[in-house]
Motif scaffolding. Structure first.
Motif, PDB file in Angstrom:
ATOM      1  N   ILE A 127       0.841  -1.198   0.000  1.00 61.54           N
ATOM      2  CA  ILE A 127       0.000   0.000   0.000  1.00 61.54           C
ATOM      3  C   ILE A 127       0.874   1.247   0.000  1.00 61.54           C
ATOM      4  O   ILE A 127       0.585   2.233  -0.686  1.00 61.54           O
ATOM      5  CB  ILE A 127      -0.955  -0.013   1.207  1.00 61.54           C
ATOM      6  CG1 ILE A 127      -1.995  -1.131   1.034  1.00 61.54           C
ATOM      7  CG2 ILE A 127      -1.656   1.337   1.365  1.00 61.54           C
ATOM      8  CD1 ILE A 127      -2.877  -1.355   2.245  1.00 61.54           C
ATOM      9  N   GLY A 128       1.975   1.220   0.762  1.00 64.33           N
ATOM     10  CA  GLY A 128       2.893   2.347   0.769  1.00 64.33           C
ATOM     11  C   GLY A 128       3.492   2.599  -0.593  1.00 64.33           C
ATOM     12  O   GLY A 128       3.633   3.752  -1.043  1.00 64.33           O
ATOM     13  N   GLU A 129       3.840   1.523  -1.288  1.00 65.53           N
ATOM     14  CA  GLU A 129       4.390   1.640  -2.639  1.00 65.53           C
ATOM     15  C   GLU A 129       3.356   2.236  -3.589  1.00 65.53           C
ATOM     16  O   GLU A 129       3.672   3.085  -4.421  1.00 65.53           O
ATOM     17  CB  GLU A 129       4.826   0.259  -3.120  1.00 65.53           C
ATOM     18  CG  GLU A 129       5.442   0.227  -4.508  1.00 65.53           C
ATOM     19  CD  GLU A 129       5.810  -1.176  -4.952  1.00 65.53           C
ATOM     20  OE1 GLU A 129       5.660  -1.488  -6.145  1.00 65.53           O
ATOM     21  OE2 GLU A 129       6.255  -1.969  -4.083  1.00 65.53           O
ATOM     22  N   ALA A 130       2.102   1.789  -3.444  1.00 67.49           N
ATOM     23  CA  ALA A 130       1.031   2.301  -4.298  1.00 67.49           C
ATOM     24  C   ALA A 130       0.782   3.784  -4.047  1.00 67.49           C
ATOM     25  O   ALA A 130       0.630   4.583  -4.979  1.00 67.49           O
ATOM     26  CB  ALA A 130      -0.247   1.501  -4.066  1.00 67.49           C
ATOM     27  N   ALA A 131       0.755   4.164  -2.764  1.00 65.11           N
ATOM     28  CA  ALA A 131       0.459   5.557  -2.411  1.00 65.11           C
ATOM     29  C   ALA A 131       1.571   6.504  -2.856  1.00 65.11           C
ATOM     30  O   ALA A 131       1.331   7.713  -3.025  1.00 65.11           O
ATOM     31  CB  ALA A 131       0.245   5.676  -0.906  1.00 65.11           C
ATOM     32  N   ALA A 132       2.782   5.978  -3.057  1.00 61.39           N
ATOM     33  CA  ALA A 132       3.915   6.809  -3.460  1.00 61.39           C
ATOM     34  C   ALA A 132       3.979   7.033  -4.962  1.00 61.39           C
ATOM     35  O   ALA A 132       4.756   7.886  -5.432  1.00 61.39           O
ATOM     36  CB  ALA A 132       5.219   6.175  -2.980  1.00 61.39           C
ATOM     37  N   GLN A 133       3.203   6.297  -5.733  1.00 60.84           N
ATOM     38  CA  GLN A 133       3.200   6.505  -7.175  1.00 60.84           C
ATOM     39  C   GLN A 133       2.711   7.912  -7.493  1.00 60.84           C
ATOM     40  O   GLN A 133       1.758   8.394  -6.873  1.00 60.84           O
ATOM     41  CB  GLN A 133       2.317   5.466  -7.859  1.00 60.84           C
ATOM     42  CG  GLN A 133       2.852   4.050  -7.759  1.00 60.84           C
ATOM     43  CD  GLN A 133       1.941   3.043  -8.422  1.00 60.84           C
ATOM     44  OE1 GLN A 133       0.892   3.391  -8.954  1.00 60.84           O
ATOM     45  NE2 GLN A 133       2.329   1.778  -8.380  1.00 60.84           N
TER      46      GLN A 133
END
Length: 326
Positions: free
Chosen positions: A276-282
């Motif tokens: 989720i953190g990776e997704a939110a950083a896009q």
């Protein structure tokens, strides 16, 4: 070694065998997960502040994790219906809740839904603190919070503040603000934030608190008085905060986060947290999060659990102080 030592040694051997068997299970939970469709329950109507962000993150998770990730809107009772569905789901990492702390800390206290987020849910990923604001009918002859308080003292019980419902953040925050300012407003609960805002736009109410009022303040259809947040809202840089307007030590926060049923294995929660953190950083998702008024900050699952517990206490203290529920 005496005969009396044998039972104790057998117990130690059995305990050691049990621990050895349990450790591979925890590891296997992370290795085998995900094994089916992941459902993200959004306990609010489609179009709510968190809905677009949740769907963008779900799309990214689907690519990262290699399984279908679907978002299901399950509105009702201030988010309580969808929350209970997640609580009742198997704690295997295939059911997630996107929730705000109003649903977690307020709904169980004002409805017949009796759940305790500290016991029934486990933190996964913090999405962001939500900017909030107090907005008023633009025809009122006031431009500051002090002006509004002075007008309310001249007309006790006449000015109407709309909220998304009894026990909502807007209801409780409005009651606390009255107490802090020493004023009396008339509370008008509505079935959601949209009709509450429409009541102010239509002249049936004078004030409302909620991030959804942003576009109406920007367009001049409503007037913003204060940002109900620790810092000024970049979208409204000239709007002072509560603290800048004389109301300090505001105890009520407003945020969104992802949670799972209690008992979801820690390794699975950790993988979800990272994904989720990776997704939110896009870039596209991060831009959306910023545009919708959320301020991300890094919080591990355990820190999110602690935040849920802290807010539960803060809401309880506020309800006791304001006595709005009798």
């Amino acid at each position: 070694m005496s005969r009396d030592d044998l039972p104790r040694l057998r117990r130690r051997a059995l305990l050691g065998a049990g621990l050895a068997a349990a450790l591979p299970l925890a590891a296997r939970a992370a290795t085998d997960w995900p094994s089916q469709t992941i459902r993200i329950i959004a306990p609010f109507p489609a179009g709510a502040v968190s809905d677009a962000i949740t769907r963008a993150i779900a799309q990214s998770l689907q690519q990262t994790l290699g399984v279908s990730v679907v978002v299901e809107n399950r509105p009702g009772v201030g988010g309580g219906i969808g929350t209970q569905q997640v609580i009742a789901a198997r704690p295997d990492g295939h059911a997630l809740l996107i929730a705000n702390n109003a649903t977690l800390s307020m709904v169980p206290r004002v409805s017949q839904l009796r759940f305790d987020p500290r016991r029934d849910l486990a933190g996964v990923a913090f999405l962001g603190d939500a900017y909030n604001l107090l907005a008023i009918d633009r025809t009122l002859p006031v431009t500051t919070l002090a002006d509004f308080a002075a007008l309310a003292r001249q007309r006790p019980g006449e000015l109407v503040y709309a909220s998304p419902g009894v026990g909502s953040y807007g209801h409780i925050a409005g009651a606390l603000l009255q107490r802090r300012l020493g004023i009396e407003l008339l509370h008008a609960p509505f079935a959601g934030i949209v009709p509450a805002i429409n009541a102010v736009l239509g002249g049936q109410a004078h004030a409302v608190m909620g991030p959804n009022a942003l576009s109406f303040v920007q367009s001049g259809q409503m007037r913003g008085l204060v940002a109900v947040s620790e810092t000024r809202w970049p979208a409204l840089p000239d709007l002072p905060t509560l603290a800048e307007s004389g109301v300090t030590d505001w105890p009520l926060s407003f945020w969104y986060g992802f949670l799972a049923p209690a008992g979801t294995p820690a390794p699975v929660r950790a993988r979800l947290h990272a994904a989720i953190g990776e997704a939110a950083a896009q870039p596209a998702v991060a831009t959306l999060i910023d545009r919708l008024g959320l301020r991300p900050r890094p919080l591990a699952p355990a820190a999110l659990d602690a935040l849920v517990a802290r807010d539960w206490q803060a809401v309880g203290d506020t309800l006791e102080a304001t006595q709005i529920l009798g």
